[in-house]
Scaffold this active site. Structure first.
Site, PDB file in Angstrom:
ATOM      1  N   PRO A  89      45.083   7.104  59.739  1.00 48.41           N
ATOM      2  CA  PRO A  89      43.267   5.470  59.502  1.00 48.41           C
ATOM      3  C   PRO A  89      44.086   4.572  60.503  1.00 48.41           C
ATOM      4  O   PRO A  89      42.790   3.378  60.312  1.00 48.41           O
ATOM      5  CB  PRO A  89      44.078   5.074  58.071  1.00 48.41           C
ATOM      6  CG  PRO A  89      45.832   5.820  57.571  1.00 48.41           C
ATOM      7  CD  PRO A  89      45.519   7.227  58.728  1.00 48.41           C
ATOM      8  N   GLU A 116      55.167  11.570  56.780  1.00 50.04           N
ATOM      9  CA  GLU A 116      55.389   9.967  57.048  1.00 50.04           C
ATOM     10  C   GLU A 116      54.414   9.739  57.928  1.00 50.04           C
ATOM     11  O   GLU A 116      53.670   8.795  58.281  1.00 50.04           O
ATOM     12  CB  GLU A 116      56.702   9.503  56.478  1.00 50.04           C
ATOM     13  CG  GLU A 116      57.669   9.233  55.573  1.00 50.04           C
ATOM     14  CD  GLU A 116      56.184   8.817  55.249  1.00 50.04           C
ATOM     15  OE1 GLU A 116      56.120   7.263  54.615  1.00 50.04           O
ATOM     16  OE2 GLU A 116      56.481   8.678  53.652  1.00 50.04           O
ATOM     17  N   ARG A 154      26.030  21.151  58.686  1.00 57.53           N
ATOM     18  CA  ARG A 154      25.394  21.011  57.831  1.00 57.53           C
ATOM     19  C   ARG A 154      24.656  20.354  58.677  1.00 57.53           C
ATOM     20  O   ARG A 154      23.251  21.166  58.738  1.00 57.53           O
ATOM     21  CB  ARG A 154      25.108  19.678  56.504  1.00 57.53           C
ATOM     22  CG  ARG A 154      25.529  18.132  56.819  1.00 57.53           C
ATOM     23  CD  ARG A 154      25.648  17.463  55.678  1.00 57.53           C
ATOM     24  NE  ARG A 154      24.464  17.714  55.333  1.00 57.53           N
ATOM     25  CZ  ARG A 154      23.702  16.479  55.331  1.00 57.53           C
ATOM     26  NH1 ARG A 154      23.968  14.950  57.037  1.00 57.53           N
ATOM     27  NH2 ARG A 154      22.845  15.932  55.099  1.00 57.53           N
ATOM     28  N   ASP A 169      18.387  13.504  62.532  1.00 55.67           N
ATOM     29  CA  ASP A 169      18.010  12.550  64.085  1.00 55.67           C
ATOM     30  C   ASP A 169      19.232  11.648  63.695  1.00 55.67           C
ATOM     31  O   ASP A 169      19.741  11.188  64.641  1.00 55.67           O
ATOM     32  CB  ASP A 169      16.946  12.197  64.308  1.00 55.67           C
ATOM     33  CG  ASP A 169      15.980  12.930  65.392  1.00 55.67           C
ATOM     34  OD1 ASP A 169      16.955  13.493  65.114  1.00 55.67           O
ATOM     35  OD2 ASP A 169      15.092  13.417  64.663  1.00 55.67           O
TER      36      ASP A 169
HETATM   37  C1  9WO Z   1      49.190   6.862  58.343  1.00 60.88           C
HETATM   38  C2  9WO Z   1      49.031   5.799  58.483  1.00 60.88           C
HETATM   39  C3  9WO Z   1      49.030   4.860  57.566  1.00 60.88           C
HETATM   40  C4  9WO Z   1      48.954   3.875  57.938  1.00 60.88           C
HETATM   41  C5  9WO Z   1      48.830   3.372  59.634  1.00 60.88           C
HETATM   42  C6  9WO Z   1      48.865   5.116  60.353  1.00 60.88           C
HETATM   43  C7  9WO Z   1      48.443   5.608  60.139  1.00 60.88           C
HETATM   44  N1  9WO Z   1      48.839   6.673  60.339  1.00 60.88           N
HETATM   45  C8  9WO Z   1      49.019   7.340  59.808  1.00 60.88           C
HETATM   46  C9  9WO Z   1      48.729   9.582  60.210  1.00 60.88           C
HETATM   47  O1  9WO Z   1      48.688   9.619  61.213  1.00 60.88           O
HETATM   48  N2  9WO Z   1      49.064   9.910  59.074  1.00 60.88           N
HETATM   49  C10 9WO Z   1      49.494  11.171  59.260  1.00 60.88           C
HETATM   50  C11 9WO Z   1      48.309  12.056  58.996  1.00 60.88           C
HETATM   51  C12 9WO Z   1      51.338  11.795  58.281  1.00 60.88           C
HETATM   52  C13 9WO Z   1      50.530  11.271  57.132  1.00 60.88           C
HETATM   53  C14 9WO Z   1      49.186  11.602  56.290  1.00 60.88           C
HETATM   54  N3  9WO Z   1      48.218  11.360  56.947  1.00 60.88           N
HETATM   55  C15 9WO Z   1      47.346  10.596  57.240  1.00 60.88           C
HETATM   56  C16 9WO Z   1      45.819  10.631  57.608  1.00 60.88           C
HETATM   57  N4  9WO Z   1      46.856   9.964  55.725  1.00 60.88           N
HETATM   58  N5  9WO Z   1      45.472   9.669  55.268  1.00 60.88           N
HETATM   59  C17 9WO Z   1      44.767   9.950  56.449  1.00 60.88           C
HETATM   60  C18 9WO Z   1      43.395   9.301  56.714  1.00 60.88           C
HETATM   61  C19 9WO Z   1      42.885  10.697  57.945  1.00 60.88           C
HETATM   62  C20 9WO Z   1      41.329   9.737  58.485  1.00 60.88           C
HETATM   63  N6  9WO Z   1      41.400   8.913  57.027  1.00 60.88           N
HETATM   64  C21 9WO Z   1      41.886   8.434  56.198  1.00 60.88           C
HETATM   65  C22 9WO Z   1      42.886   8.528  56.385  1.00 60.88           C
END
Ligand code: 9WO
Length: 248
Positions: A89, A116, A154, A169
């Protein structure tokens, strides 16, 4: 192009790889997807990929070493300098122009986190780009990785029908950067609701204008931010009036 996915849960990808219009892209290896499990790069009887966070706190953290070994193994298999993407995120928000970039690339190494999070030292030393799908937290990076691969697949030649390809595009560039118009199919009346009469008229000039005006008012109502970009590409003066008033 080749994508290497580092994940503890490769099995989550199987139904996705085998379904829908993107299936051909994956099965023909037009978009060649390989999987690596950090657990295969552990030592010791317990094959641990996670451990407790230094400093205390809830949950577990993915250890740097199994992830780094997985990436090193992938780098030895593919002899290019593929960028390492982490789905997180805190990353840059994925949009259609980024998807287009990756669709024309030779691929990447996709890291799917769990627990985490990842030991920050792995991120600092191995991750080139962090990509976010939005401001929400999931339990793993696998779903973002699938969304990314779907969007990239896709756009490969031959995946969409010719009639769909005009959307290639940019984000709805066939519509001048606007949102798509509403769609209707049979039956002509459903639960007392009729299809807009213009769509049944057979008058393709009128239908085209109706769709264009629907796109304009939908975009003005729901995504006025897109009108700025659309204005640079494909809006006429008449469109501008319609967009501003939200009227058709
Ligand atoms: C979670 C997180 C939360 C708040 C701020 C920073 C953060 N980094 C992560 C993170 O890298 N988490 C890892 C991947 C491990 C837990 C599950 N992960 C994850 C990726 N949860 N949500 C995402 C994600 C990825 C892309 N877009 C939205 C959510």
């Amino acid at each position: 192009m080749r994508f290497d996915v580092v994940t503890l849960f490769a099995e989550l990808f199987s139904p996705f790889i085998r379904a829908g219009v993107t299936r051909r892209a994956f099965e023909s290896a037009l978009v060649d997807v390989h999987f690596s499990n950090p657990r295969d790069f552990t030592t010791g009887n317990y094959r641990r990929v996670d451990d407790r966070p230094f400093g205390g706190g809830p949950g577990m953290v993915m250890m740097a070493e199994p992830l780094a070994k997985a990436v090193a193994h992938i780098r030895a298999m593919r002899n290019d300098n593929a960028p390492v993407i982490l789905f997180s995120p805190i990353g840059k928000r994925l949009d259609h122009s980024a998807v287009r970039h990756w669709a024309g690339s030779s691929g990447a190494i996709l890291i799917c986190g769990r627990y985490e999070g990842l030991d920050q030292r792995f991120i600092d030393t191995h991750v080139d780009i962090q990509i976010s799908l939005g401001d929400f937290v999931l339990s793993g990076g696998e779903i973002p990785a699938m969304a990314f691969l779907d969007a990239v697949a896709r756009l490969q030649p031959g995946v969409l029908s010719d009639s769909d390809s005009y959307r290639f595009d940019s984000f709805n560039e066939g519509l001048g950067g606007l949102l798509d118009c509403p769609h209707f199919t049979r039956p002509e009346v459903w639960e007392g609701r009729a299809v807009p009469a213009v769509l049944m008229s057979g008058n393709h000039g009128q239908i085209g204008r109706w769709r264009r005006n629907q796109s304009l008012s939908l975009t003005a109502d729901h995504r006025p931010d897109l009108l700025a970009t659309a204005g640079a590409t494909g809006l006429s003066d008449a469109d501008g009036q319609n967009a501003l008033t939200g009227k058709i």
